[in-house]
Design a protein around this motif. Sequence first.
Motif, PDB file in Angstrom:
ATOM      1  N   THR A   1       4.354   5.531  -1.350  1.00 37.54           N
ATOM      2  CA  THR A   1       2.968   4.946  -1.694  1.00 37.54           C
ATOM      3  C   THR A   1       2.996   3.504  -1.457  1.00 37.54           C
ATOM      4  O   THR A   1       1.918   2.996  -1.665  1.00 37.54           O
ATOM      5  CB  THR A   1       3.025   5.410  -3.309  1.00 37.54           C
ATOM      6  OG1 THR A   1       4.000   4.443  -3.922  1.00 37.54           O
ATOM      7  CG2 THR A   1       3.154   6.746  -3.895  1.00 37.54           C
ATOM      8  N   GLY A   2       4.009   2.826  -1.074  1.00 40.18           N
ATOM      9  CA  GLY A   2       4.163   1.460  -0.848  1.00 40.18           C
ATOM     10  C   GLY A   2       3.154   1.457   0.394  1.00 40.18           C
ATOM     11  O   GLY A   2       2.273   0.164   0.572  1.00 40.18           O
TER      12      GLY A   2
ATOM     13  N   SER B   1       1.464  -6.913  -1.968  1.00 35.53           N
ATOM     14  CA  SER B   1       1.758  -7.292  -3.035  1.00 35.53           C
ATOM     15  C   SER B   1       0.678  -8.015  -3.917  1.00 35.53           C
ATOM     16  O   SER B   1       0.363  -7.756  -5.089  1.00 35.53           O
ATOM     17  CB  SER B   1       3.120  -8.242  -3.115  1.00 35.53           C
ATOM     18  OG  SER B   1       3.490  -9.078  -4.177  1.00 35.53           O
TER      19      SER B   1
ATOM     20  N   ALA C   1      -1.876  -5.074  -4.846  1.00 40.82           N
ATOM     21  CA  ALA C   1      -1.331  -4.072  -5.917  1.00 40.82           C
ATOM     22  C   ALA C   1      -1.570  -4.725  -7.294  1.00 40.82           C
ATOM     23  O   ALA C   1      -1.339  -4.025  -8.150  1.00 40.82           O
ATOM     24  CB  ALA C   1       0.019  -4.057  -5.414  1.00 40.82           C
TER      25      ALA C   1
ATOM     26  N   ARG D   1       6.205   2.360  -7.611  1.00 38.38           N
ATOM     27  CA  ARG D   1       6.525   1.315  -8.802  1.00 38.38           C
ATOM     28  C   ARG D   1       6.161   1.737 -10.223  1.00 38.38           C
ATOM     29  O   ARG D   1       6.707   1.472 -11.027  1.00 38.38           O
ATOM     30  CB  ARG D   1       6.009  -0.062  -8.433  1.00 38.38           C
ATOM     31  CG  ARG D   1       6.233  -0.805  -7.402  1.00 38.38           C
ATOM     32  CD  ARG D   1       7.761  -1.341  -7.200  1.00 38.38           C
ATOM     33  NE  ARG D   1       7.821  -2.095  -6.031  1.00 38.38           N
ATOM     34  CZ  ARG D   1       8.175  -1.876  -4.738  1.00 38.38           C
ATOM     35  NH1 ARG D   1       7.809  -0.478  -4.403  1.00 38.38           N
ATOM     36  NH2 ARG D   1       8.534  -2.650  -3.758  1.00 38.38           N
TER      37      ARG D   1
ATOM     38  N   ARG E   1       8.595 -11.237  -5.181  1.00 38.13           N
ATOM     39  CA  ARG E   1       8.144  -9.980  -5.182  1.00 38.13           C
ATOM     40  C   ARG E   1       8.487  -9.167  -6.737  1.00 38.13           C
ATOM     41  O   ARG E   1       7.492  -8.401  -7.281  1.00 38.13           O
ATOM     42  CB  ARG E   1       8.191  -9.007  -4.252  1.00 38.13           C
ATOM     43  CG  ARG E   1       7.636  -9.456  -3.003  1.00 38.13           C
ATOM     44  CD  ARG E   1       7.099  -8.504  -2.102  1.00 38.13           C
ATOM     45  NE  ARG E   1       8.066  -7.896  -1.282  1.00 38.13           N
ATOM     46  CZ  ARG E   1       8.207  -6.745  -0.803  1.00 38.13           C
ATOM     47  NH1 ARG E   1       7.182  -5.926  -1.208  1.00 38.13           N
ATOM     48  NH2 ARG E   1       9.077  -6.455   0.130  1.00 38.13           N
TER      49      ARG E   1
END
Length: 200
Positions: free
Chosen positions: A33-34, A77, A80, A108, A155
């Motif tokens: 999913t990243g 990042s 997100a 995550r 991160r």
Amino acid sequence: MAFTVAIDGPAAAGKGTIAREIAARFGFAYLDTGLLYRATGRRVLDGMAPLAAAQALRPEDLDAPGLRTAEVAEAASHVASDSEVRRALVEFQRRFARRDEGAVLDGRDIGTVICPAAEVKLFVTASPEVRAHRRHRELDDGTSYEAVLEDVRRRDERDMGRVDAPLRPADDAHHIDTTDLTIDQAVARSAAVVEAALPH
Ligand code: DC
């Protein structure tokens, strides 16, 4: 029969390797999913607005070259932590998770937000130093270990500190700390958890 394995954890803890191995071993489909956030970040770098970029995503965008660069990781990042972007990506992930052949998703917030009813939830961690060493070896582009460690820490902070869907283990997640494990050991432990949860 739908069967979902949700794997969460910080960057470079070994999630992707475990997820791919579990998918191959049990014949499940695999979604990193990243890549959804990376592909969205990629389009934002090209000038698109974040929400429009997320809404326009197509499955084939996840195979685009260049999604693994540090620049795209940084853009990913940022997008997100945008709640509208996250909401726009929920349905795609849930549909994938309920495939008939079974599915493994890593990210995550899979066990906490996307698939809170997943049959198996794993939370994969490792110390920041070990994760930075692994990433540093992979990069092999002259970036110093210290710079990679700094990036890992930044991160982590952003992933754990954001208001919407922060990185945290689901209450019923199995924790796998890979700091002192080989890949084979980490995969074997994870596979044993999946095996035990399969309907017999
Ligand atoms: O796992 P990765 O490095 O490819 O993820 C890229 C970025 O996307 C990272 O900053 C975390 C974020 N992400 C997220 O917020 N939720 C997910 N389910 C997957 C990734």
